[in-house]
Design an enzyme around this catalytic site. Sequence first.
Site, short mmCIF file in Angstrom:
data_model
loop_
_atom_site.label_atom_id
_atom_site.label_comp_id
_atom_site.label_asym_id
_atom_site.label_seq_id
_atom_site.Cartn_x
_atom_site.Cartn_y
_atom_site.Cartn_z
N GLU A 31 24.29 50.05 60.94
CA GLU A 31 24.10 49.20 59.77
C GLU A 31 25.45 48.69 59.29
OE1 GLU A 31 22.00 50.74 56.42
OE2 GLU A 31 20.33 51.52 57.59
N GLU A 42 20.84 58.01 57.80
CA GLU A 42 21.78 58.48 56.80
C GLU A 42 21.40 59.85 56.21
OE1 GLU A 42 22.55 55.40 53.93
OE2 GLU A 42 23.36 54.04 55.44
#
Length: 795
Positions: free
Chosen positions: A534, A317
């Site tokens: 995720e 991320e």
Amino acid sequence: MASPITPPHTALAESFVLVNNSRPTSGTSTPISRKGYSGSESGDPRGGIKRAPTITPASTSPPETLLTSTSTYAHDWSKAATAGGLRLHGRHFVDGRGRVCLPRGVNLSGSCKSPVNENPKAFWSRRHEVTFVGRPFPLKDAPEHFARLRRWGLTFVRFLITWEAIEHRGPGKYDMAYLNYVRDVISLMPEYGIVAMVSMHQDVWSRFSGGSGAPAWTLEAVGFDLEKLEVTGAAWLDGVRDKDLKERGIWPTGYQKLAAATMSTCFWGGNTFTPQLIVEGEPIQEYLQSRFLKAWEQVAKALGGLEAVIGFDMLNEPHRGYIEVPSLHNWDYNTDLHLHDIPSAFNSFCLGAGLPTAVPHYVRSFPMPTKVDKHVMVNEQKVSVWRADGPTEGKCLWAMHGVWIYDEKYKVPMVLRENYFNNNPLTGDKVDWYTDFYYPFLQKWATLVRSACPLPKIVFVEPIPNEFCPTSWTEERRIPQMVFSPHWRSRGAFPPRTFFWGHQGVRANYTLQIRNLIEAAYKSLGERPVFIGETGVPMDMNGGEAFRSGDFTWQARMMDAVISALEGNLIGFTLWNYNPLNEDATGDQWNGENFSWFSNFRARKIGAGSRDQVDTTLDDGGRILESVVRPYPAKVAGIPLSFEYDVNRGEFRFEWARPLPSSSPSPSDVTAALLGANNSVSVKKPPLVGHAKLTSRITEIYLPMQLVHKKKFVIAFDGAAQGSTWWYDAKNQTLFIEQPEYDEEEDENVTYKLIFGLTPPPKALWPVKSHWEDFAGYYAGVVAFVLALLAFFLM
């Protein structure tokens, strides 16, 4: 040597029943031998196929081709089981036999974010002495956890490491004990059919700025005084220091605070935005990036030769920091979480320089997710976060670069360069984080990892969270063997579009969101795989009521909706997260999160039972397993077209197609043709041309014993699948299907259809209702109330 496919143990022989028309046959030791029998049962309780499909009983013994061309079980991703390992072809993962593979698994694990010997009371002083050896679990416990994941069919692991775990002692001081530990853990995976994608994890830059990832010395290198980060509002640290945290979900706001935003800006664009910041003779961007790459080189050398490591993920991320911030006075409400204290970029500069500042405080609300509740005064102590002995000599880094100034005459701070982070300060050109900073560094990293690894690896790449794949990711900016691996959580949107109720509505909404994400990637990147790195469901929803009642139905329903959406879009994924540290009170023991649907504190004692796939005691400690552990096509002798599993009925439907001849165009030609024709690509209509050569007619489906234990099931084929031979290996939880022979050069679209059902269907776990079915009673009550009021006033 015994054949890899054998009838189940005697102990398992009565654990399920195969159905042929109306005459059941117990076990698999005496299955019915006649193929292609057209029975009166359709195997389709909902009547989706008008005519009765062929119900094909199991063969009396596995066909010879089955014995020689399949693995021991569907969810085995080892090199032996995949004829040399997983590889990429077009939008698919394929094995060495050309079969399309749909791996799924877990993030292992959230526990890797924190050291084994962390001490919240000595949070800053122990920063050089921590160890991550034993994360995600002690080496001696690894076989137990791997056996459990294998039983659950979750054998693709996103293995988390952090820069801090590797280099916490200081620049160039690598923790080889940790790297050796990780190597030892991953080396055990092939025995359980598990493979790993190793991901360098970060959240909000570092534990010392409220998340996880980078070592503390990186913040010190920029000039931050670590012990002043909290009081100045430069970071929110409650979540990494308080394991009993009550206020959840605040940590992502750290991206908008001074510490994390400054670090990301320096890392990606320091040469552009902080050229005056020189550390040990190097510009700060070169200083940080070179050390990050050297740490990755150590990882690649330590793990790159392992069979189980099929790829790497450069950075979890990634975030822009201040780069492209819409304004120094506000953040983008659509992409940046607004909750708790949210200083603007300018607010954060002032706070860090020791100026008390009123900051808007956001609370959760409806219909908008959050709203400003009040303004709070932060840093009334007038403390500066900048070290006097640091590279900025105690000055604010951004004041040093002329972004703002404190006017001594009027005693007020003033913005000098409102668009500083949107345009190159030297040239005035508009900046783009992806093209100017991310792509060049990704290329550099990929080259280094490739050269350090003795074996070829797949590269998993991520966009900024909550963003679609950028259209700027053109061919020359891509890297070889690239998989687009975004994370998915339900995206916000204009409120009326987010109003959906009922389990059916949630499924449809999630499916559409994920499909949009995938198809945007296909349009930008062409025929390349998309893999969700995720996604997950919190276990403590509704105030943690499930921990008190033991009823996790809402969590199970939500997880079913998430996984159903992923399955419907035919992509692989790793769920967040399998965490052995999880317990009810403290959750995943990081920032108040509680996403693990496994809790070691509820599990059997390590080593208390066998590690066979069919050992039911491995399920101890699992929550919502009815939603997580589910059948899926793992290795497909063809191209998947659709898959749907109904958790309530224990029924699934699968459709796949035979690839067209190998003389057809390549995947890149296919994408060019599709985009040239109508600028449209589809999840539901994958190209059937240009596929890898198929050398197997065996499709392998993971069929968990949890589903069929002591139950009757029926398998029906339709389309070209009629006449297929199938065999269920209970011991290895695998349904094998051998498709009929065909002419490889036949230029015709041929589809196969399979329906699996339990008979009679099990009792529904929960009703899958539409919005109107779910809320009809409420609406009726509202209407009755309104009519009563109307009658009252009329009277």
